[in-house]
Design a protein around this motif. Structure first.
Motif, short mmCIF file in Angstrom:
data_model
loop_
_atom_site.label_atom_id
_atom_site.label_comp_id
_atom_site.label_asym_id
_atom_site.label_seq_id
_atom_site.Cartn_x
_atom_site.Cartn_y
_atom_site.Cartn_z
N PHE A 16 -6.36 2.57 2.15
CA PHE A 16 -7.09 1.23 1.03
C PHE A 16 -6.24 -0.37 1.97
O PHE A 16 -7.10 -0.78 2.30
N PHE A 17 -5.37 0.55 2.71
CA PHE A 17 -4.45 0.29 3.50
C PHE A 17 -3.87 -0.01 4.80
O PHE A 17 -2.83 0.04 5.57
N PRO A 18 -5.27 0.49 5.50
CA PRO A 18 -4.28 1.12 7.41
C PRO A 18 -3.51 0.44 8.04
O PRO A 18 -2.68 0.26 8.89
N GLN A 19 -4.35 -1.16 7.77
CA GLN A 19 -3.56 -2.68 8.28
C GLN A 19 -2.27 -2.87 8.37
O GLN A 19 -1.75 -3.50 8.76
N GLY A 98 -3.14 -11.28 4.72
CA GLY A 98 -3.12 -10.00 4.44
C GLY A 98 -1.86 -8.60 3.43
O GLY A 98 -2.01 -8.23 2.60
N THR A 99 -0.74 -9.23 4.61
CA THR A 99 0.06 -8.71 4.29
C THR A 99 1.63 -9.13 2.94
O THR A 99 1.89 -8.73 2.22
N ALA A 100 1.41 -10.62 2.97
CA ALA A 100 2.20 -11.23 2.53
C ALA A 100 1.54 -11.18 1.39
O ALA A 100 1.85 -10.74 -0.06
N TYR A 101 0.45 -11.17 0.58
CA TYR A 101 -0.47 -11.00 -0.79
C TYR A 101 -0.08 -9.85 -1.09
O TYR A 101 -0.47 -9.67 -2.40
N GLY A 105 2.77 -10.24 -3.72
CA GLY A 105 2.00 -10.71 -5.60
C GLY A 105 1.11 -8.84 -5.96
O GLY A 105 1.00 -8.48 -6.52
N GLY A 106 1.03 -7.35 -4.72
CA GLY A 106 0.86 -6.76 -5.67
C GLY A 106 -0.68 -6.37 -5.03
O GLY A 106 -1.33 -7.23 -4.35
N ARG A 107 -0.90 -4.90 -5.39
CA ARG A 107 -2.34 -4.53 -4.92
C ARG A 107 -3.26 -5.77 -5.76
O ARG A 107 -3.74 -5.79 -4.94
N ALA A 108 -3.33 -6.22 -6.70
CA ALA A 108 -4.33 -6.93 -7.11
C ALA A 108 -4.45 -8.24 -6.39
O ALA A 108 -5.22 -8.81 -6.62
N TRP A 109 -2.93 -8.46 -5.83
CA TRP A 109 -3.39 -9.60 -5.37
C TRP A 109 -3.73 -9.93 -3.48
O TRP A 109 -4.37 -10.14 -2.45
N SER A 110 -3.93 -8.85 -3.27
CA SER A 110 -4.27 -7.78 -1.69
C SER A 110 -5.61 -8.57 -1.58
O SER A 110 -5.62 -8.84 -0.29
#
Length: 342
Positions: A16-19, A98-101, A105-110
């Motif tokens: 889900f977050f490869p980058q 993308g990385t900061a949130y 903040g966790g996955r919900a904020w991503s």
């Protein structure tokens, strides 16, 4: 040893977050080589075409000082606070939006981070087109073309150029190629080095044009238009536009400034450095207004020409100036530099 459930969770995060997984997390991550380089590069991103292209026509259509004074107030208050927040988030996470949130903040904020990245792409789609216009007019001015004493003819020429797919796309491609070349050189050898050279050059060119414009008969009316408040011209729309421009000129709200903060050393004072960026952005807007409005009023032209003010009105100004071709090259050089640093 990781159990099956943990392994599955780990794989799902990778898919889900490869980058995010591929982002460099080591201490070898690039960084600004100096505080000055960071300030100038960040100011270059914040200043851009907003100061030279957008601010004059926005001020012209929103009552001059009634637009400028609230813009300064919003920039030094809400804009500064938002910029400090974005810079701090980027440095804390050592990554862009993308990385900061995700980290803070966790996955919900991503999801917000991905929206920020998409916003940057959409802004580039618009901004690079205007950058292509600047490239075209800069090349035209070097070749000695594009100066006329008829603003109506110049406006028609601008509209024809903007509608011409060949010329517009050529300017667009040249601008994007130049931008990509700077970015591919990296933080230190590309963005920071270009910022250190082009930002001082931009201010020098602007000051030269301002001095020449203020020497014109009737130029003081343009100064009054920018600095003398006219309560009768106040509207709620002008106030709202001032707030929007303040955020636009500082590049806040999209998360793009988190990228600049991610390369910032922990030893640098974020508040002080960010304050300098805001001051430079405000100064550039004021200088942009002083570069155009006095000349517009000196020649009896209308300040509310809209987005075409820079491209359709200023050539008429240059046609009345001694060595107008040289001033045209300096002016459109300013536009190109402002677009590129952004």
């Amino acid at each position: 040893m990781m159990d099956k459930r943990g392994a599955a969770h780990h794989r799902s995060r990778f898919l889900f977050f490869p980058q995010i997984i591929l982002m460099p997390q080591t201490s070898s991550r690039s960084a600004w080589t100096s505080r000055l380089g960071f300030i100038l590069a960040s100011a270059g991103s914040a200043v851009g075409l907003g100061a030279i292209w957008k601010f004059p026509y926005m001020a012209g259509t929103n009552g001059g000082s009634i637009f400028m004074l609230p813009t300064i107030a919003f920039s030094l208050t809400i804009g500064l606070a938002l910029l400090i927040a974005e810079m701090s988030m980027g440095r804390a996470a050592r990554g862009g939006a993308g990385t900061a949130y995700l980290k803070l903040g966790g996955r919900a904020w991503s999801v917000i981070g991905f929206i920020s990245v998409a916003t940057g792409a959409l802004v580039l789609a618009f901004y690079s087109v205007v950058g292509g216009w600047c490239t075209h007019y800069f090349i035209e001015s070097i070749m000695g073309r594009g100066i006329t004493d008829d603003p109506a003819a110049m406006r028609s020429a601008f509209e024809a150029f903007a509608a011409d797919p060949v010329q517009s796309v050529m300017g667009h491609v040249i601008f994007l190629t130049t931008t990509a070349g700077v970015v591919l050189c990296g933080v230190e050898r590309g963005i920071e080095r270009v910022g250190k050279i082009l930002m001082p050059l931009l201010f020098i060119l602007m000051l030269i044009l301002i001095v020449r414009g203020l020497m014109l008969p009737g130029a003081i009316e343009g100064v009054k238009f920018l600095f003398m408040p006219d309560p009768e011209a106040f509207t709620g729309e002008a106030l709202l536009n001032a707030m929007g421009f303040a955020f636009f000129s500082l590049s806040v709200g999209s998360g793009s400034m988190m990228n600049y903060g991610s390369y910032l050393s922990d030893k640098v004072n974020v508040g002080t450095s960010t304050a300098w960026i805001v001051v430079l952005a405000v100064m550039s807007s004021i200088l942009g207004g002083l570069m155009i409005m006095p000349a517009v009023f000196a020649f009896g032209l209308t300040p509310d020409a809209g987005p075409g003010l820079t491209f359709a009105t200023m050539p008429a100004v240059f046609s009345h100036l001694p060595m107008g071709g040289l001033f045209a090259v300096a002016f459109y050089g300013c536009l190109f530099v402002a677009a590129l640093t952004s």
